[in-house]
Design a protein around this motif. Structure first.
Motif, PDB file in Angstrom:
ATOM      1  N   SER A  80      -8.187 -64.296  90.623  1.00  0.00           N
ATOM      2  CA  SER A  80      -7.737 -62.900  91.663  1.00  0.00           C
ATOM      3  C   SER A  80      -8.230 -63.275  92.853  1.00  0.00           C
ATOM      4  CB  SER A  80      -8.724 -61.973  90.769  1.00  0.00           C
ATOM      5  OG  SER A  80      -8.413 -60.709  91.608  1.00  0.00           O
ATOM      6  N   PRO A  82      -9.018 -61.332  96.122  1.00  0.00           N
ATOM      7  CA  PRO A  82      -9.397 -59.912  96.566  1.00  0.00           C
ATOM      8  C   PRO A  82      -8.380 -59.819  98.123  1.00  0.00           C
ATOM      9  CG  PRO A  82     -11.392 -60.902  96.056  1.00  0.00           C
ATOM     10  CD  PRO A  82     -10.252 -62.011  96.071  1.00  0.00           C
ATOM     11  N   SER A  89      -5.546 -56.399  94.700  1.00  0.00           N
ATOM     12  CA  SER A  89      -5.858 -58.071  94.577  1.00  0.00           C
ATOM     13  C   SER A  89      -4.550 -58.822  93.979  1.00  0.00           C
ATOM     14  CB  SER A  89      -6.960 -58.162  93.674  1.00  0.00           C
ATOM     15  OG  SER A  89      -6.700 -57.957  92.290  1.00  0.00           O
ATOM     16  N   MET A 111      -6.744 -52.206  92.202  1.00  0.00           N
ATOM     17  CA  MET A 111      -8.185 -52.246  91.872  1.00  0.00           C
ATOM     18  C   MET A 111      -8.608 -50.790  90.879  1.00  0.00           C
ATOM     19  SD  MET A 111     -10.454 -53.682  94.862  1.00  0.00           S
ATOM     20  CE  MET A 111     -11.550 -55.122  94.386  1.00  0.00           C
ATOM     21  N   GLN A 117     -14.447 -51.778  94.558  1.00  0.00           N
ATOM     22  CA  GLN A 117     -14.189 -51.911  96.087  1.00  0.00           C
ATOM     23  C   GLN A 117     -15.584 -51.650  97.023  1.00  0.00           C
ATOM     24  OE1 GLN A 117     -11.258 -48.699  96.723  1.00  0.00           O
ATOM     25  NE2 GLN A 117      -9.684 -49.721  95.871  1.00  0.00           N
ATOM     26  N   ILE A 120     -17.503 -55.030  96.659  1.00  0.00           N
ATOM     27  CA  ILE A 120     -16.629 -56.039  97.490  1.00  0.00           C
ATOM     28  C   ILE A 120     -17.028 -55.942  98.937  1.00  0.00           C
ATOM     29  CG2 ILE A 120     -14.437 -57.203  98.175  1.00  0.00           C
ATOM     30  CD1 ILE A 120     -13.503 -56.561  95.398  1.00  0.00           C
TER      31      ILE A 120
END
Length: 126
Positions: A80, A82, A89, A111, A117, A120
């Protein structure tokens, strides 16, 4: 076996919402492109399963990343990429079904968790 593989590919496409899936042969490389990342994926048949290797880089001068996983029948792996916060993603999946290995083309995957979120974004801000 061909009918079963075709049915499996159809299910893969329907469940992952991807445009296409490619079947790999042992030792043959398959180019992958998603976002600004490009690379190759291949597999070899080992005693304990199919050893899948995906090598990716974001440019000629970038340090490549290698992902290695040994897949048994029915197993899969997802890589994946991001995107910006709030953006889906880009994911691609490698699946093994018996003696067939399929690679899906990258697809945007939203997501599901706002906490993911935030985590990240927190990691990116450090």
């Amino acid at each position: 076996m061909i009918r079963y593989s075709t049915a499996f590919a159809t299910v893969l496409l329907a469940t992952t919402s991807v445009a296409a899936a490619s079947e790999l042969a042992p030792g043959n490389g398959h180019s992958i492109h998603f976002g600004h990342v490009k690379g190759v994926v291949y597999y070899t048949v080992e005693q304990d399963g199919y050893r899948v290797v995906a090598t990716l880089a974001s440019g000629a001068d970038a340090q490549p990343m290698r992902f290695v996983s040994t897949l048994g029948p029915g197993q899969h792996m997802v890589i994946s990429l991001p995107q910006a916060v709030g953006q889906p993603s880009l994911d691609f999946e490698i699946m093994r079904d018996g003696t067939t290995v399929l690679v899906s083309e990258p697809a945007a995957t939203p997501m599901a968790d706002p906490m993911e979120q935030a985590a990240i974004q927190d990691a990116l801000d450090r």
